[in-house]
Design an enzyme around this catalytic site. Structure first.
Site, mmCIF file in Angstrom:
data_model
loop_
_atom_site.group_PDB
_atom_site.id
_atom_site.type_symbol
_atom_site.label_atom_id
_atom_site.label_comp_id
_atom_site.label_asym_id
_atom_site.label_seq_id
_atom_site.Cartn_x
_atom_site.Cartn_y
_atom_site.Cartn_z
ATOM 1 C CD GLU A 1 39.473 19.190 30.261
ATOM 2 O OE1 GLU A 1 38.891 18.345 30.935
ATOM 3 O OE2 GLU A 1 40.336 18.902 29.399
ATOM 4 C CE LYS B 1 34.529 48.941 53.277
ATOM 5 N NZ LYS B 1 35.157 48.869 51.949
ATOM 6 C CB SER C 1 34.689 45.213 43.954
ATOM 7 O OG SER C 1 34.038 44.084 43.437
HETATM 8 C C1 R5P Z 1 38.325 46.650 50.836
HETATM 9 O O1 R5P Z 1 38.497 46.945 51.979
HETATM 10 C C2 R5P Z 1 38.873 47.438 49.693
HETATM 11 O O2 R5P Z 1 39.882 48.280 50.107
HETATM 12 C C3 R5P Z 1 37.793 48.225 48.967
HETATM 13 O O3 R5P Z 1 37.324 49.277 49.779
HETATM 14 C C4 R5P Z 1 36.643 47.333 48.609
HETATM 15 O O4 R5P Z 1 37.112 46.186 47.991
HETATM 16 C C5 R5P Z 1 35.679 48.042 47.696
HETATM 17 O O5 R5P Z 1 34.629 47.176 47.390
HETATM 18 P P1 R5P Z 1 33.291 47.707 46.772
HETATM 19 O O6 R5P Z 1 33.651 48.569 45.598
HETATM 20 O O7 R5P Z 1 32.552 46.466 46.364
HETATM 21 O O8 R5P Z 1 32.558 48.476 47.823
#
Ligand code: R5P
Length: 291
Positions: A36, A190, A221
């Protein structure tokens, strides 16, 4: 105004305080044996406006609990106002029930912040289906953007840029940066199949002859969005691929993965990382000063 660095705001808190000409203090954070959190203020708070600087990365759930414990305690200890300055604010991408039975986390998390804070300053929040912070927070909210800093970085370091947004949501960064620089931009399409699987498509051919392609997005990310975008740009003949993001999360060593793929990456320092070359502290300090 007293700027208090929470555990994940230490890299920016004192810089922000210096630039805002405000006092700065740390927040003592440690854990009890059972995991905690325990937080303790290191200076008096009575009748002060307290700005808690917390960037919600890595142990995101702990970061949230810590900010809430600190905000409630600040009020109990007599703070006049409790403000959250979040260089990176999490859960913003979970703004819809993508799969049956799943939590729509974004409003749940912003609801927690509403309960304990008076005002929030968020750096480049990922706003998509709910496009305005006012639709998300009941308390006073202000968006701060690093776009002008990204544009200035490109102007200084990259000749003949053409700005590429990897998906529909990236236009707020990619197009805005391109407009500031007065250069061409292109927003790609995308499709996300899972956290790790995305497909990026080119809608219209781009002429990259004599140009330097710069991918601009808010978040990196896993890095797969950038990897897929880079493949397209390479097919179009781009030699050097660069990308600039606001929030470098770089989950699972994504920064190294991108580097190994020959992609040059720069991010702001909303989240500390090895690619953080653009400092947002002045931007946040200015916003706090103007209110
Ligand atoms: C989502 O639409 C954000 O704008 C980024 O494109 C997304 O979070 C990138 O994620 P990752 O690096 O996992 O592909």
């Amino acid at each position: 105004m007293l700027i208090v660095s929470c555990s994940h705001g230490k890299h920016l808190g004192s810089l922000i305080a210096k630039k805002a000409k405000a006092r700065h203090s740390g927040l003592h954070v440690d854990k009890f044996p059972d995991d905690e959190l325990r937080v303790r203020f290191e200076s008096g708070l009575r009748n002060k406006s307290i700005v808690l600087v917390q960037s919600f990365y890595k142990n995101v759930s702990d970061c949230i609990i810590e900010a809430i414990l600190a905000a409630k305690t600040a009020k109990e200890l007599g703070a006049k106002k409790v403000i959250l300055a979040a260089p990176y604010f999490p859960y913003m991408r979970q703004d819809k029930r993508f799969h049956k039975g799943e939590a729509v986390s974004q409003p749940i998390v912003t609801g927690l912040i509403d309960k304990y804070f008076d005002t929030v300053y968020l750096m480049d929040p990922h706003l998509h289906r709910k496009n305005k912070l006012e639709h998300l927070f009941k308390i006073r909210s202000k968006k701060v953007t690093a776009n002008s800093l990204i544009a200035a970085y490109i102007k200084k370091h990259i000749k003949n840029p053409v700005i590429i947004g990897p998906d529909e949501e990236s236009y707020k960064w990619a197009r805005s940066v391109a407009n500031m620089l007065g250069v061409e931009s292109r927003i790609l399409r995308k499709k996300r199949y899972s956290s790790y699987h995305v497909e990026v498509k080119l809608n219209k051919k781009i002429n990259l002859k004599g140009k330097n392609a710069v991918i601009v997005d808010d978040i990196i990310s896993t890095g797969n969005t950038i990897m897929e975008t880079a493949k397209i740009l390479r097919r179009l003949g781009a030699k050097d691929i660069r990308c600039i993001c606001v929030h470098g999360i770089f989950a699972n060593d994504a920064l190294n993965k991108l580097k190994k793929a020959g992609i040059k990456v720069v991010s702001t320092n909303t989240i500390p990382n090895k690619a953080a070359k653009i400092d947002v502290s002045g931007m946040i300090a200015d916003s706090l000063k103007t209110g």
